[in-house]
Design an enzyme around this catalytic site. Sequence first.
Site, PDB file in Angstrom:
ATOM      1  N   SER A   1       0.846  -1.196   0.000  1.00  0.00           N
ATOM      2  CA  SER A   1       0.000   0.000   0.000  1.00  0.00           C
ATOM      3  C   SER A   1       0.876   1.239   0.000  1.00  0.00           C
ATOM      4  O   SER A   1       1.673   1.442   0.932  1.00  0.00           O
ATOM      5  CB  SER A   1      -0.901   0.018   1.239  1.00  0.00           C
ATOM      6  OG  SER A   1      -1.387   1.336   1.427  1.00  0.00           O
TER       7      SER A   1
ATOM      8  N   ASP B   1     -22.332  -0.184  -2.054  1.00  0.00           N
ATOM      9  CA  ASP B   1     -21.058   0.479  -2.361  1.00  0.00           C
ATOM     10  C   ASP B   1     -20.323  -0.230  -3.493  1.00  0.00           C
ATOM     11  O   ASP B   1     -19.766   0.409  -4.390  1.00  0.00           O
ATOM     12  CB  ASP B   1     -20.156   0.504  -1.117  1.00  0.00           C
ATOM     13  CG  ASP B   1     -20.854   1.143   0.066  1.00  0.00           C
ATOM     14  OD1 ASP B   1     -21.851   1.855  -0.141  1.00  0.00           O
ATOM     15  OD2 ASP B   1     -20.399   0.924   1.203  1.00  0.00           O
TER      16      ASP B   1
ATOM     17  N   SER C   1     -13.386   1.414   1.287  1.00  0.00           N
ATOM     18  CA  SER C   1     -13.233  -0.049   1.308  1.00  0.00           C
ATOM     19  C   SER C   1     -13.753  -0.690   0.033  1.00  0.00           C
ATOM     20  O   SER C   1     -13.101  -1.570  -0.527  1.00  0.00           O
ATOM     21  CB  SER C   1     -13.881  -0.685   2.540  1.00  0.00           C
ATOM     22  OG  SER C   1     -14.933   0.064   3.009  1.00  0.00           O
TER      23      SER C   1
HETATM   24  C1  GLA Z   1     -22.329   1.579   4.270  1.00  0.00           C
HETATM   25  C2  GLA Z   1     -22.527   0.155   3.774  1.00  0.00           C
HETATM   26  C3  GLA Z   1     -23.623   0.094   2.719  1.00  0.00           C
HETATM   27  C4  GLA Z   1     -24.890   0.784   3.204  1.00  0.00           C
HETATM   28  C5  GLA Z   1     -24.576   2.158   3.812  1.00  0.00           C
HETATM   29  C6  GLA Z   1     -25.773   2.784   4.441  1.00  0.00           C
HETATM   30  O1  GLA Z   1     -21.828   2.388   3.249  1.00  0.00           O
HETATM   31  O2  GLA Z   1     -21.329  -0.336   3.222  1.00  0.00           O
HETATM   32  O3  GLA Z   1     -23.872  -1.246   2.378  1.00  0.00           O
HETATM   33  O4  GLA Z   1     -25.596  -0.020   4.099  1.00  0.00           O
HETATM   34  O5  GLA Z   1     -23.546   2.099   4.764  1.00  0.00           O
HETATM   35  O6  GLA Z   1     -26.722   3.095   3.484  1.00  0.00           O
END
Ligand code: GLA
Length: 376
Positions: free
Chosen positions: A63, A163, A119
């Site tokens: 990293s 995400d 992440s």
């Molecule tokens: C984080 C989690 C997502 C989602 C959001 C809230 O980003 O990784 O999966 O649950 O919180 O909406």
Amino acid sequence: MIAEIFEQNFQKPAEIFWQAPGRVNLIGEHTDYNQGFVLPMAIEKRTVVAIGRNERSIHRIYSANTEELIEHPAPIGNLEISGWARYPLGVLKLLEISDQGLDIAISSDVPIGGGLSSSAALECSVGAGVNKLLELDNEKLELAKICQRAENEVVGAPTGNMDQIASLFGKADNAVFIDCRSEEIQLVDLGFEKAGLEIVVIDTRTSHKLDDGDYGNRRDECYSAADKLGIHSLRDLNEQHLEGVQSQLTATEFKRARHIVTENQRVLKAVQAVREQEYFTFGKLMTESHSSMRDDFEISTAELDQAVEASLQSGALGARMTGGGFGGSGIALIESQNIPQLTDSVLEAFKQRGFKTPEIFAVKPSCGAREIKGTN
Ligand code: GLA
């Protein structure tokens, strides 16, 4: 440059370069694991990786952000490490790579723990790059699920799949509208640029973690409410039914359920609003979403509330916290010309309240994970 970083660490050129972005979620928070609707967009901040095969059965991951080199035998059995390397190693484990050792160099400009999915950017850049290099042929949705499982099963953060889908499916100028039950994914043209609007991120620089219990508690409360109501998920509840079921839930479960039910409706209305270029309506829905997270889901913080308030006072059409909550970032939808005013008033308000100085920057809806040249 990632190509040079790779060569310095592994004394040979990389075979492939890949990048995956962070995201902001425009609306639809904590609805993903309740099988509801979400509307994130990928941003230009991203993680870049350089990857090559080695002749040994060892994965070596460097990293550039922490300047650490982590080694782990391949194939990966139990992962008894902590820190950032759990994410890429978790992905390699779930991609079920046999004894082919990989060398990977990583560099990211997504703020870590800022609620912008650093992440997912890390998981998806490694996942998509390795998928291509080793010709594993996972489709994008499959890859998103593998990356999510790495986060759930290896890192221990019980997150949904918003995400990773945003990071892999994002497109310039578009948001990604996801139905988390049917897994239908639609791109929605935002038209922000034409309308002279921008999304501004206010990173409160207060820590936001998804594996320390608070996020998981919210998830448990939602699941327990659904269980008591005899429904598969809170997606199956609507506003008319909500009042009638209050007596079956604890006061806390009722509030959590109300957030999910109303938030799902807000996402649908927001998608319609943006398609009709009704940006004031879109902004109003964002602000209502924030109030619901503050009062019903109870995941906001004093800093996030302040960021929202100061943004609205500076002429933002709407503002809300984004992501898992308990810290991280707020976002505001605002006319480009009002950004300096927003910046000044947020900085001033934070100073007056003795909060850390926030990072404030505009983001554009950007493309999802893709192969790049090593000079990026
Ligand atoms: C984080 C989690 C997502 C989602 C959001 C809230 O980003 O990784 O999966 O649950 O919180 O909406």
